[in-house]
Design an enzyme around this catalytic site. Sequence first.
Site, mmCIF file in Angstrom:
data_model
loop_
_atom_site.group_PDB
_atom_site.id
_atom_site.type_symbol
_atom_site.label_atom_id
_atom_site.label_comp_id
_atom_site.label_asym_id
_atom_site.label_seq_id
_atom_site.Cartn_x
_atom_site.Cartn_y
_atom_site.Cartn_z
ATOM 1 N N ASP A 56 0.811 -1.213 0.000
ATOM 2 C CA ASP A 56 0.000 0.000 0.000
ATOM 3 C C ASP A 56 0.844 1.261 0.000
ATOM 4 O O ASP A 56 2.065 1.206 0.210
ATOM 5 C CB ASP A 56 -0.964 -0.009 1.206
ATOM 6 C CG ASP A 56 -0.313 -0.461 2.503
ATOM 7 O OD1 ASP A 56 0.933 -0.477 2.570
ATOM 8 O OD2 ASP A 56 -1.028 -0.806 3.446
ATOM 9 N N ASN A 101 -7.687 -2.878 14.294
ATOM 10 C CA ASN A 101 -9.055 -3.171 13.855
ATOM 11 C C ASN A 101 -9.101 -4.364 12.893
ATOM 12 O O ASN A 101 -10.116 -4.614 12.260
ATOM 13 C CB ASN A 101 -9.682 -1.937 13.204
ATOM 14 C CG ASN A 101 -8.899 -1.475 11.972
ATOM 15 O OD1 ASN A 101 -7.990 -2.168 11.524
ATOM 16 N ND2 ASN A 101 -9.255 -0.331 11.421
ATOM 17 N N HIS A 156 -7.283 -4.736 10.146
ATOM 18 C CA HIS A 156 -6.990 -4.470 8.726
ATOM 19 C C HIS A 156 -5.681 -5.137 8.288
ATOM 20 O O HIS A 156 -4.776 -5.342 9.095
ATOM 21 C CB HIS A 156 -7.000 -2.963 8.399
ATOM 22 C CG HIS A 156 -5.837 -2.163 8.893
ATOM 23 N ND1 HIS A 156 -5.935 -0.843 9.269
ATOM 24 C CD2 HIS A 156 -4.527 -2.469 9.049
ATOM 25 C CE1 HIS A 156 -4.756 -0.388 9.632
ATOM 26 N NE2 HIS A 156 -3.881 -1.363 9.507
ATOM 27 N N GLU A 202 -9.610 -1.827 5.300
ATOM 28 C CA GLU A 202 -10.240 -1.557 6.585
ATOM 29 C C GLU A 202 -11.478 -2.438 6.751
ATOM 30 O O GLU A 202 -11.989 -2.992 5.771
ATOM 31 C CB GLU A 202 -10.647 -0.075 6.636
ATOM 32 C CG GLU A 202 -9.484 0.901 6.500
ATOM 33 C CD GLU A 202 -8.661 1.055 7.776
ATOM 34 O OE1 GLU A 202 -8.566 0.088 8.557
ATOM 35 O OE2 GLU A 202 -8.096 2.136 7.980
HETATM 36 C C1 F6R Z 1 1.478 -1.449 6.165
HETATM 37 C C2 F6R Z 1 0.145 -1.999 6.283
HETATM 38 C C3 F6R Z 1 -0.652 -1.972 7.548
HETATM 39 C C4 F6R Z 1 0.170 -2.299 8.787
HETATM 40 C C5 F6R Z 1 -0.694 -2.248 10.031
HETATM 41 C C6 F6R Z 1 0.096 -2.493 11.301
HETATM 42 O O1 F6R Z 1 1.974 -1.603 4.854
HETATM 43 O O2 F6R Z 1 -0.327 -2.457 5.304
HETATM 44 O O3 F6R Z 1 -1.701 -2.914 7.423
HETATM 45 O O4 F6R Z 1 0.742 -3.566 8.646
HETATM 46 O O5 F6R Z 1 -1.326 -1.003 10.123
HETATM 47 O O6 F6R Z 1 1.006 -1.469 11.482
HETATM 48 P P1 F6R Z 1 2.084 -1.511 12.647
HETATM 49 O O7 F6R Z 1 3.030 -2.595 12.318
HETATM 50 O O8 F6R Z 1 2.722 -0.153 12.612
HETATM 51 O O9 F6R Z 1 1.322 -1.760 13.900
#
Ligand code: F6R
Length: 263
Positions: free
Chosen positions: A67, A136, A138, A143
């Site tokens: 992403d 959440n 995701h 989301e």
């Molecule tokens: C990042 C991504 C997100 C993160 C998620 C957890 O490329 O796709 O889904 O993996 O938000 O983020 P952290 O590791 O910062 O808790």
Amino acid sequence: MKVVILKNAAEVAAYGAQIFKKQLNKKADSVLGLATGSTPVALYNELIALANKGELSFKHSKSFNLDEYLGLDGDHPQSYRFFMNEKLFDHVDIDKANTQVPPGNAADPVAACEEYEQAISAAGGIDIQLLGIGRNGHIGFNEPSSSLASRTRVKTLTKATIDDNARFFAEGEYQPHLSITMGIGTILESKKVVLLATGSAKAEAIKATVEGPLTAACPASALQLHKDAVLIIDEDAASALSDPEFFKHIERENQQLEKKLGQ
Ligand code: F6R
């Protein structure tokens, strides 16, 4: 779904790195699906260390990131392109021309999403996809309420995700509310999926992912449909699971079996 519960974040990173090492050593031209966020940084550090020791090489690999923020150029310090260069690509022998991050600055984001899907297909599909998980549930920026069949597209971030990621932006700095993300359908087509989670803030999301139900309310629960998904989590992230001892027992049995088979 395989669940590996380890003591702490350092063990999670080391275990995950060994899976990537095995993949690259088995198939030098692997197509890697990569993630940003805090969680994979320790794994990237492990991979850099292994590359420096000559135990793996990225020379012939290709990569696709999950992403990117819509509206940020790749040289913006908060862009995921910038993050990947800084945390991994600048330190290993990967050819940057073979690394792709969704273009946050695309003039036509809808067409760019379609092109991203085509580029993944043209590369032969993703061999191994690394994931973190949001509080959440995701994965990527899919989301809750994302279609479980979704493809790469523009996605609006939830308030929870914007708040969680605000820590990366300076006070008053523009923080995008839109992203381009691979879809859940895109992720499910990866041949192997490796999800990392550490810390108690992820415990409820991990419980929902592993114990179900399969629901768009927890996008990561879609991994229940994947035939080769492994969750590598620390004790804190495992703390809401109903029966963590069961997964530890399975892992011990697997280790013994692998030893017996000399793998
Ligand atoms: C990042 C991504 C997100 C993160 C998620 C957890 O490329 O796709 O889904 O993996 O938000 O983020 P952290 O590791 O910062 O808790």
